[in-house]
Motif scaffolding. Sequence first.
Motif, PDB file in Angstrom:
ATOM      1  N   ALA A  24       7.749   4.912  19.398  1.00  0.00           N
ATOM      2  CA  ALA A  24       6.541   5.585  20.935  1.00  0.00           C
ATOM      3  C   ALA A  24       6.629   5.453  21.622  1.00  0.00           C
ATOM      4  CB  ALA A  24       5.071   4.751  19.984  1.00  0.00           C
ATOM      5  N   LEU A  46       5.853  15.267  23.776  1.00  0.00           N
ATOM      6  CA  LEU A  46       4.439  15.105  23.723  1.00  0.00           C
ATOM      7  C   LEU A  46       3.714  15.682  22.586  1.00  0.00           C
ATOM      8  CD1 LEU A  46       3.192  14.254  27.116  1.00  0.00           C
ATOM      9  CD2 LEU A  46       3.536  12.312  25.343  1.00  0.00           C
ATOM     10  N   ARG A  47       3.824  16.907  22.339  1.00  0.00           N
ATOM     11  CA  ARG A  47       3.147  18.131  22.032  1.00  0.00           C
ATOM     12  C   ARG A  47       3.843  18.384  20.555  1.00  0.00           C
ATOM     13  NH1 ARG A  47       1.871  23.027  24.322  1.00  0.00           N
ATOM     14  NH2 ARG A  47      -0.876  22.413  25.120  1.00  0.00           N
ATOM     15  N   SER A  49       5.873  14.949  18.986  1.00  0.00           N
ATOM     16  CA  SER A  49       5.902  13.866  18.495  1.00  0.00           C
ATOM     17  C   SER A  49       4.540  13.423  17.456  1.00  0.00           C
ATOM     18  CB  SER A  49       5.497  13.306  19.393  1.00  0.00           C
ATOM     19  OG  SER A  49       5.264  12.769  21.226  1.00  0.00           O
ATOM     20  N   ASP A  50       4.609  12.712  16.437  1.00  0.00           N
ATOM     21  CA  ASP A  50       4.094  13.013  15.627  1.00  0.00           C
ATOM     22  C   ASP A  50       3.515  11.437  15.598  1.00  0.00           C
ATOM     23  OD1 ASP A  50       2.896  11.774  13.363  1.00  0.00           O
ATOM     24  OD2 ASP A  50       4.319  10.697  12.871  1.00  0.00           O
ATOM     25  N   SER A  51       1.878  12.024  16.472  1.00  0.00           N
ATOM     26  CA  SER A  51       0.710  11.358  16.886  1.00  0.00           C
ATOM     27  C   SER A  51       0.750   9.291  16.145  1.00  0.00           C
ATOM     28  CB  SER A  51      -0.677  11.976  16.336  1.00  0.00           C
ATOM     29  OG  SER A  51      -0.713  12.022  15.545  1.00  0.00           O
ATOM     30  N   THR A  52       0.869   9.999  15.023  1.00  0.00           N
ATOM     31  CA  THR A  52       1.039   7.986  13.955  1.00  0.00           C
ATOM     32  C   THR A  52       2.189   7.237  14.384  1.00  0.00           C
ATOM     33  OG1 THR A  52       2.391   8.740  12.236  1.00  0.00           O
ATOM     34  CG2 THR A  52       0.372   8.753  12.153  1.00  0.00           C
ATOM     35  N   PHE A  54       2.300   6.558  17.425  1.00  0.00           N
ATOM     36  CA  PHE A  54       0.821   5.784  18.825  1.00  0.00           C
ATOM     37  C   PHE A  54       0.422   5.001  18.064  1.00  0.00           C
ATOM     38  CE2 PHE A  54       2.315   9.637  20.337  1.00  0.00           C
ATOM     39  CZ  PHE A  54       4.276   9.258  20.881  1.00  0.00           C
ATOM     40  N   ARG A  60      -1.759   4.852  22.171  1.00  0.00           N
ATOM     41  CA  ARG A  60      -2.508   5.535  22.088  1.00  0.00           C
ATOM     42  C   ARG A  60      -3.232   6.023  23.823  1.00  0.00           C
ATOM     43  NH1 ARG A  60      -3.675   3.243  17.628  1.00  0.00           N
ATOM     44  NH2 ARG A  60      -5.616   2.561  18.450  1.00  0.00           N
ATOM     45  N   TYR A  63       0.065   7.599  25.593  1.00  0.00           N
ATOM     46  CA  TYR A  63      -0.066   8.724  25.190  1.00  0.00           C
ATOM     47  C   TYR A  63      -1.163   9.713  25.866  1.00  0.00           C
ATOM     48  CZ  TYR A  63       0.000  13.128  22.835  1.00  0.00           C
ATOM     49  OH  TYR A  63       0.632  14.248  21.629  1.00  0.00           O
ATOM     50  N   SER A  64      -2.345   9.244  25.563  1.00  0.00           N
ATOM     51  CA  SER A  64      -2.879   9.853  26.386  1.00  0.00           C
ATOM     52  C   SER A  64      -3.446  10.302  28.055  1.00  0.00           C
ATOM     53  CB  SER A  64      -4.266   9.770  25.855  1.00  0.00           C
ATOM     54  OG  SER A  64      -6.089   9.458  26.821  1.00  0.00           O
ATOM     55  N   TYR A  67      -0.264  12.866  28.376  1.00  0.00           N
ATOM     56  CA  TYR A  67      -0.874  13.932  27.600  1.00  0.00           C
ATOM     57  C   TYR A  67      -0.986  14.716  29.004  1.00  0.00           C
ATOM     58  CZ  TYR A  67      -2.057  17.269  24.373  1.00  0.00           C
ATOM     59  OH  TYR A  67      -2.077  19.025  23.671  1.00  0.00           O
TER      60      TYR A  67
END
Length: 184
Positions: A24, A46-47, A49-52, A54, A60, A63-64, A67
């Motif tokens: 991450a 970023l799109r 990537s697997d959000s899990t 983070f 998170r 990332y937020s 993004y």
Amino acid sequence: MRYFLPVLIVGFLLSVTSCGNRKAESILSQAEETLGRNPSLALELLRDSDSTIFSTKQLRADYSLLYARALRLNGIDTDDVSIIMPAVDYYRRNNPRIKRVRSLLALGQIQMNKGDNIAALVSLIKAQQLSEKIDDPDFQAELALSMGDVYSQNFLFEEAIPYYERSRDYTRNCGDTVRMLISS
């Protein structure tokens, strides 16, 4: 001997989590490095990537923030404040200050897109107050431009002009001719 299995399981879980955090962090680092040069590549990274992965509040939040910035730099205006709220909530209580003010700037921009100009002005003023000691002309230019925009959207053109001029001056000092044309 009876503690061997629980210790082994805990060790395994820590190593898996640590590997996930490194992946991450690597994705976030790559996105941040490419954001200024190639915002579309950063957004794609970023799109995709697997959000899990983070898994912590800080990851998170980072990332937020990245993004939301990538969306903005790609000309994608969103009115979904949930995109930036993990960063706003996390950096309200944690450092570094630049991430706190960047998250407030992004929140203000999203609130402006949503048509909530009063909330946008409050967020941008908070960002402005916190950013007085931040020596980042690019950020200061974007903040001044957003302040000018929120005043203009409320037909307060006299209040907007000094912010547009400030944005132009910061972009001129950065050598950002594209944004300087937008700010002029």
